[in-house]
Scaffold this motif. Structure first.
Motif, PDB file in Angstrom:
ATOM      1  N   GLN A  11       5.416   8.372   7.837  1.00 16.66           N
ATOM      2  CA  GLN A  11       6.281   7.469   7.080  1.00 16.66           C
ATOM      3  C   GLN A  11       7.620   7.274   7.797  1.00 16.66           C
ATOM      4  O   GLN A  11       8.136   6.150   7.861  1.00 16.66           O
ATOM      5  N   ARG A  16       9.100   3.801   9.222  1.00 21.90           N
ATOM      6  CA  ARG A  16      10.418   3.344   8.788  1.00 21.90           C
ATOM      7  C   ARG A  16      11.302   3.010   9.982  1.00 21.90           C
ATOM      8  O   ARG A  16      11.933   1.945  10.021  1.00 21.90           O
ATOM      9  N   LYS A  45      -2.729   3.317  11.056  1.00 27.85           N
ATOM     10  CA  LYS A  45      -2.300   4.568  10.434  1.00 27.85           C
ATOM     11  C   LYS A  45      -3.158   5.717  10.928  1.00 27.85           C
ATOM     12  O   LYS A  45      -2.656   6.807  11.216  1.00 27.85           O
ATOM     13  N   ASP A  89       6.915  -0.591   2.183  1.00 29.69           N
ATOM     14  CA  ASP A  89       6.675   0.529   3.104  1.00 29.69           C
ATOM     15  C   ASP A  89       5.235   0.557   3.604  1.00 29.69           C
ATOM     16  O   ASP A  89       4.317   0.074   2.930  1.00 29.69           O
ATOM     17  N   THR A 100       3.517   3.382   4.274  1.00 26.46           N
ATOM     18  CA  THR A 100       2.788   4.587   3.884  1.00 26.46           C
ATOM     19  C   THR A 100       2.683   4.741   2.370  1.00 26.46           C
ATOM     20  O   THR A 100       1.627   5.096   1.856  1.00 26.46           O
ATOM     21  N   THR A 101       3.772   4.476   1.677  1.00 32.59           N
ATOM     22  CA  THR A 101       3.810   4.651   0.223  1.00 32.59           C
ATOM     23  C   THR A 101       3.735   3.298  -0.469  1.00 32.59           C
ATOM     24  O   THR A 101       4.437   2.366  -0.074  1.00 32.59           O
ATOM     25  N   ASP A 161      -1.309   2.918   0.699  1.00 35.35           N
ATOM     26  CA  ASP A 161      -2.155   4.103   0.889  1.00 35.35           C
ATOM     27  C   ASP A 161      -3.634   3.754   0.853  1.00 35.35           C
ATOM     28  O   ASP A 161      -4.484   4.636   0.922  1.00 35.35           O
TER      29      ASP A 161
END
Lengths: 83, 166
Positions: A14, A18, A31, B37, B39-40, B144
């Motif tokens: 993450q 960012r 990912k 975001d 990832t989240t 996710d």
């Protein structure tokens, strides 16, 4: 120290996302690919920690804490490869 | 009114951020964006009134999106509707209908937008929203990958969205 937990590795992913987003830096690793790179980096650090420690001269090797040695490694690496 | 007619338009400044996991306001070459975001899961919420000329044929939500730097990969978006009917809804609790999902992937050129359209049939998918009633519309990026494939690591941007009659 054991390798990072999956939660810690996810947090790193993450943070990477960012920082890349803030810099608008081209990045097309998925990912899953980035997770694999994070895991490999973590494993390499884990297996190379003793070697890095042995490379440090005295008195740094016996005076610096593990955290301080890690910070030293981070600062040198980031300075070497900063754009 | 007829199929295809615009019913509502929302831009980033119309966002009413939820208390947590909210998309964040940003600027890209002077264009306001909402950054989601990588990832989240993060969300943006918009309040509107369904025009009285809505004919009851269901709605389609068009998301105009871009990505901060990705030029390949997959991202998944979910949209849900909350009917705010006078005399019934207690606004002290959320009551969004089940989300409808759509893939919205990066263009091969960073900065070029992608249009992702998601349809809602009249009735429960729209939370039974009727003409003249207030509503909230929630946009979520399923970072996710719970409901769809989302493998883009970096931020996705919502530039604007349109609600039209299907």
């Amino acid at each position: 120290m054991a390798v990072l937990t999956s939660v810690q590795r996810l947090a790193i992913r993450q943070i990477c996302g960012r920082r890349l987003s803030e810099r608008r830096e081209g990045f097309n690793l998925t990912k899953a690919d980035l997770d694999a790179a994070i895991a490999a980096t973590d494993s390499w650090i884990d297996s190379s920690a003793a070697s890095f420690n042995s490379a440090l001269p005295l008195p740094a090797r016996t005076t610096l804490s593990a955290t301080q040695k890690a910070e030293l490694f981070f600062l040198v690496a980031s300075t070497r490869y900063s754009g | 009114m007829a199929s295809g007619d615009t019913l509502a338009i929302f831009t980033p400044y119309h966002n009413e951020p939820p208390s947590s996991i909210y998309a964040t306001l940003d600027i890209r070459n002077g264009h306001p964006t909402l950054d989601f975001d990588g990832t989240t899961d993060e969300e943006a919420v918009f309040t509107g009134i369904l025009p009285r000329h809505y004919g009851g044929g269901g709605i389609t939500v068009d998301l105009h999106i871009s990505f901060t730097s990705a030029t390949s990969g997959n991202a998944y978006w979910q949209v849900s509707i909350e009917r705010m009917d006078d005399g019934t809804l207690d606004i002290d609790a959320d009551s969004f209908a089940s989300a409808q999902g759509v893939a919205g992937n990066p263009n091969a050129t960073s900065g070029v937008m992608t249009l992702a359209s998601v349809g809602f049939t009249s009735g429960s998918q729209m939370d039974s929203l009727a003409a003249g009633e207030m509503f909230r519309l929630k946009v979520r990026r399923d970072a996710d990958g719970t409901a769809g494939t989302d493998d883009v690591t970096t931020d996705a941007e919502l530039i604007g969205l349109q609600v039209r009659e299907t």
